[in-house]
Design an enzyme around this catalytic site. Structure first.
Site, PDB file in Angstrom:
ATOM      1  N   GLU A  94      -9.596  -5.302  39.612  1.00  7.53           N
ATOM      2  CA  GLU A  94      -8.634  -5.181  40.710  1.00  7.53           C
ATOM      3  C   GLU A  94      -8.749  -6.402  41.622  1.00  7.53           C
ATOM      4  O   GLU A  94      -9.843  -6.941  41.808  1.00  7.53           O
ATOM      5  CB  GLU A  94      -8.905  -3.896  41.505  1.00  7.53           C
ATOM      6  CG  GLU A  94      -7.966  -3.632  42.669  1.00  7.53           C
ATOM      7  CD  GLU A  94      -6.504  -3.620  42.263  1.00  7.53           C
ATOM      8  OE1 GLU A  94      -5.763  -4.489  42.772  1.00  7.53           O
ATOM      9  OE2 GLU A  94      -6.111  -2.775  41.432  1.00  7.53           O
ATOM     10  N   ASP A 144       2.857  -4.962  38.524  1.00 10.73           N
ATOM     11  CA  ASP A 144       3.988  -5.431  39.331  1.00 10.73           C
ATOM     12  C   ASP A 144       5.072  -5.980  38.403  1.00 10.73           C
ATOM     13  O   ASP A 144       4.825  -6.903  37.633  1.00 10.73           O
ATOM     14  CB  ASP A 144       3.512  -6.526  40.290  1.00 10.73           C
ATOM     15  CG  ASP A 144       4.521  -6.820  41.396  1.00 10.73           C
ATOM     16  OD1 ASP A 144       5.744  -6.717  41.130  1.00 10.73           O
ATOM     17  OD2 ASP A 144       4.101  -7.146  42.517  1.00 10.73           O
TER      18      ASP A 144
END
Length: 239
Positions: A94, A144
């Site tokens: 992450e 995304d």
């Protein structure tokens, strides 16, 4: 825990080279509890970025198939999945500190033993830290989509990155992707179609039903309430 999440690149004259990333380092708010979790638990669950390949036996207590999740968000679903499959080892990547703190909080609350996380750019982690032929599964949920055409260059799941994953998976290993963007789903199918090592596990060579092993996230629930369709793509690595 290192605060930088990318490795700066310079040319021979020492001039910084601008890189295109699949994320933007937004100045989002990291809560006090998230920062506290990082301080308390990073040394137990976190893995610092390095320029050489990991020895998985040194970071996991037990030898087991390794599942890599890229972009785990808050980490809640990753932690729950690790709880559901104690016979597997999970490694998460992450780039947002708030997500790191949140994941550490969840993992410590449930005393998870089979989970480690990395705070760094996934592309660099894949290049440098993940040994070839070691992962039983790579899962990338709701990356995304970068909807605007001029931003498509930022998309993570381009042909070159999908090829990198083939080197890291074991034979018969699985790549599982989920997205709520129809255009991104078809973009991924187009990017992956010429990579011969991948076998689409869909009978129609497109999408599969959500497997029960993939926990529905809060983000996904919100999208479903808004009428969004979820696309699951699953591929198996073949010789």
């Amino acid at each position: 825990m290192k605060n930088n999440i990318i490795t700066p690149r310079y040319n021979l004259e020492g001039v910084f080279l601008r890189q295109i990333h699949s994320f933007v380092c937004r100045k989002g708010r990291t809560t006090t509890s998230q920062l506290s979790a990082i301080k308390k638990y990073w040394s137990l669950i976190g893995v610092d970025f390095q320029l050489n390949a990991l020895n998985f036996s040194s970071i996991f207590k037990h030898r087991a198939p390794i599942i890599l999740e890229i972009g785990f968000g808050s980490g809640e679903s990753l932690v729950k999945t690790a709880m559901n499959f104690p016979d597997k080892n999970f490694l998460g990547i992450e780039v947002y500190k708030s997500g790191i703190g949140s994941c550490l909080h969840y993992a410590s609350s449930y005393q998870i033993q089979n989970l480690r996380i990395i705070y760094y750019d996934a592309t660099e982690v894949m290049y440098n830290m993940i040994p070839d032929d070691t992962l039983s599964k790579v899962q990338i949920f709701f990356p995304d989509p970068w909807h605007k055409k001029r931003h498509h260059k930022r998309r993570l799941l381009k042909n070159i990155f999908l090829k990198i994953i083939t080197k890291k998976l074991i034979i018969d290993g699985i790549l599982h992707i989920a997205t709520d963007s129809e255009s991104y789903a078809f973009y991924i199918l187009d990017e992956i179609k010429d990579i011969k090592n991948y076998k689409n596990l869909s009978e129609k060579n497109n999408f599969v039903k959500r497997p029960v092993s993939r926990i529905i996230t809060k983000f996904e629930k919100k999208g479903l309430l808004q009428g969004k369709k979820i696309f699951d793509l699953m591929f198996q690595l073949k010789k």
